[in-house]
Design a protein around this motif. Structure first.
Motif, PDB file in Angstrom:
ATOM      1  N   ALA A 199       9.742  13.850  -2.508  1.00  0.00           N
ATOM      2  CA  ALA A 199       8.460  13.763  -1.796  1.00  0.00           C
ATOM      3  C   ALA A 199       8.165  12.320  -1.399  1.00  0.00           C
ATOM      4  CB  ALA A 199       7.333  14.318  -2.662  1.00  0.00           C
ATOM      5  N   ALA A 200       8.459  11.390  -2.287  1.00  0.00           N
ATOM      6  CA  ALA A 200       8.232   9.973  -1.987  1.00  0.00           C
ATOM      7  C   ALA A 200       9.095   9.523  -0.815  1.00  0.00           C
ATOM      8  CB  ALA A 200       8.518   9.120  -3.222  1.00  0.00           C
ATOM      9  N   ALA A 201      10.354   9.955  -0.791  1.00  0.00           N
ATOM     10  CA  ALA A 201      11.254   9.586   0.313  1.00  0.00           C
ATOM     11  C   ALA A 201      10.741  10.146   1.636  1.00  0.00           C
ATOM     12  CB  ALA A 201      12.666  10.085   0.033  1.00  0.00           C
ATOM     13  N   ALA A 202      10.264  11.393   1.636  1.00  0.00           N
ATOM     14  CA  ALA A 202       9.744  11.999   2.863  1.00  0.00           C
ATOM     15  C   ALA A 202       8.493  11.274   3.341  1.00  0.00           C
ATOM     16  CB  ALA A 202       9.446  13.479   2.632  1.00  0.00           C
ATOM     17  N   CYS A 203       7.600  10.941   2.421  1.00  0.00           N
ATOM     18  CA  CYS A 203       6.375  10.215   2.791  1.00  0.00           C
ATOM     19  C   CYS A 203       6.693   8.818   3.311  1.00  0.00           C
ATOM     20  CB  CYS A 203       5.428  10.119   1.600  1.00  0.00           C
ATOM     21  SG  CYS A 203       4.625  11.668   1.201  1.00  0.00           S
ATOM     22  N   ARG A 221       0.831  -1.208   0.000  1.00  0.00           N
ATOM     23  CA  ARG A 221       0.000   0.000   0.000  1.00  0.00           C
ATOM     24  C   ARG A 221       0.865   1.258   0.000  1.00  0.00           C
ATOM     25  NH1 ARG A 221      -3.574   2.682  -2.108  1.00  0.00           N
ATOM     26  NH2 ARG A 221      -4.810   4.013  -0.773  1.00  0.00           N
ATOM     27  N   VAL A 222       1.933   1.264   0.775  1.00  0.00           N
ATOM     28  CA  VAL A 222       2.836   2.419   0.783  1.00  0.00           C
ATOM     29  C   VAL A 222       3.419   2.617  -0.611  1.00  0.00           C
ATOM     30  CG1 VAL A 222       5.037   3.307   1.670  1.00  0.00           C
ATOM     31  CG2 VAL A 222       3.350   2.351   3.244  1.00  0.00           C
ATOM     32  N   ARG A 223       3.816   1.525  -1.241  1.00  0.00           N
ATOM     33  CA  ARG A 223       4.369   1.621  -2.600  1.00  0.00           C
ATOM     34  C   ARG A 223       3.340   2.204  -3.561  1.00  0.00           C
ATOM     35  NH1 ARG A 223       6.097  -3.193  -6.643  1.00  0.00           N
ATOM     36  NH2 ARG A 223       7.069  -1.865  -8.192  1.00  0.00           N
ATOM     37  N   GLU A 224       2.101   1.755  -3.477  1.00  0.00           N
ATOM     38  CA  GLU A 224       1.047   2.297  -4.345  1.00  0.00           C
ATOM     39  C   GLU A 224       0.865   3.788  -4.124  1.00  0.00           C
ATOM     40  OE1 GLU A 224      -2.329  -0.026  -3.243  1.00  0.00           O
ATOM     41  OE2 GLU A 224      -1.718  -1.754  -4.445  1.00  0.00           O
ATOM     42  N   LEU A 225       0.894   4.215  -2.874  1.00  0.00           N
ATOM     43  CA  LEU A 225       0.702   5.629  -2.563  1.00  0.00           C
ATOM     44  C   LEU A 225       1.853   6.497  -3.061  1.00  0.00           C
ATOM     45  CD1 LEU A 225      -0.741   5.258   1.040  1.00  0.00           C
ATOM     46  CD2 LEU A 225      -1.997   5.999  -1.001  1.00  0.00           C
ATOM     47  N   LEU A 226       3.058   5.942  -3.083  1.00  0.00           N
ATOM     48  CA  LEU A 226       4.233   6.714  -3.475  1.00  0.00           C
ATOM     49  C   LEU A 226       4.439   6.766  -4.984  1.00  0.00           C
ATOM     50  CD1 LEU A 226       6.784   5.552  -0.763  1.00  0.00           C
ATOM     51  CD2 LEU A 226       5.373   7.614  -0.774  1.00  0.00           C
ATOM     52  N   THR A 227       3.806   5.863  -5.710  1.00  0.00           N
ATOM     53  CA  THR A 227       3.960   5.827  -7.161  1.00  0.00           C
ATOM     54  C   THR A 227       3.450   7.136  -7.761  1.00  0.00           C
ATOM     55  OG1 THR A 227       3.710   3.440  -7.193  1.00  0.00           O
ATOM     56  CG2 THR A 227       3.333   4.584  -9.269  1.00  0.00           C
ATOM     57  N   GLY A 228       4.252   7.735  -8.606  1.00  0.00           N
ATOM     58  CA  GLY A 228       3.859   8.970  -9.264  1.00  0.00           C
ATOM     59  C   GLY A 228       4.356  10.228  -8.563  1.00  0.00           C
ATOM     60  N   MET A 229       4.886  10.107  -7.363  1.00  0.00           N
ATOM     61  CA  MET A 229       5.444  11.265  -6.659  1.00  0.00           C
ATOM     62  C   MET A 229       6.878  11.474  -7.106  1.00  0.00           C
ATOM     63  SD  MET A 229       4.445  10.639  -2.710  1.00  0.00           S
ATOM     64  CE  MET A 229       3.368  11.854  -2.024  1.00  0.00           C
ATOM     65  N   ASP A 230       7.358  12.720  -6.979  1.00  0.00           N
ATOM     66  CA  ASP A 230       8.776  12.926  -7.262  1.00  0.00           C
ATOM     67  C   ASP A 230       9.582  12.244  -6.155  1.00  0.00           C
ATOM     68  OD1 ASP A 230       9.930  14.982  -5.244  1.00  0.00           O
ATOM     69  OD2 ASP A 230       8.091  15.966  -5.919  1.00  0.00           O
TER      70      ASP A 230
END
Length: 74
Positions: A38-42, A26-35
C-alpha cells in the motif's frame, strides 16, 4: 536548483529545507504505518501527481507545437 532535494529524509529539519524536501518528509510521514504494498502504491501516486504538476507548470511557458504528453511509466 530551486526544486532540488537537498536533505536526507533521515536527518531533515523542516526549518532549513526546500519545498521538495518538505514534500518528501510529508509523504514519508503519510506512508509510515502502512503495509509495504500500500505504501509503494501511495508513493507512486504521489510521485506521478507531483510530476504532472511540475510538467504542467513548465508547459505553460512552451508553445503548443512542442508540447508532448507525459507518460510516467514509459
Amino acid at each position: 536548483m530551486h526544486d532540488a532535494k537537498k536533505r536526507s529524509l533521515e536527518s531533515v529539519s523542516l526549518l532549513s529545507t526546500t519545498h521538495s524536501d518538505r514534500l518528501g518528509t510529508r509523504v514519508r510521514e503519510l506512508l509510515t504505518g502502512m503495509d509495504e504494498e500500500a505504501a509503494a502504491a501511495c508513493f507512486r501516486e504521489a510521485e506521478e501527481h507531483s510530476l504532472r504538476l511540475k510538467v504542467s507548470f513548465y508547459d505553460q511557458f512552451r508553445s503548443a507545437v512542442v508540447r508532448a504528453p507525459v507518460h510516467p511509466h514509459g
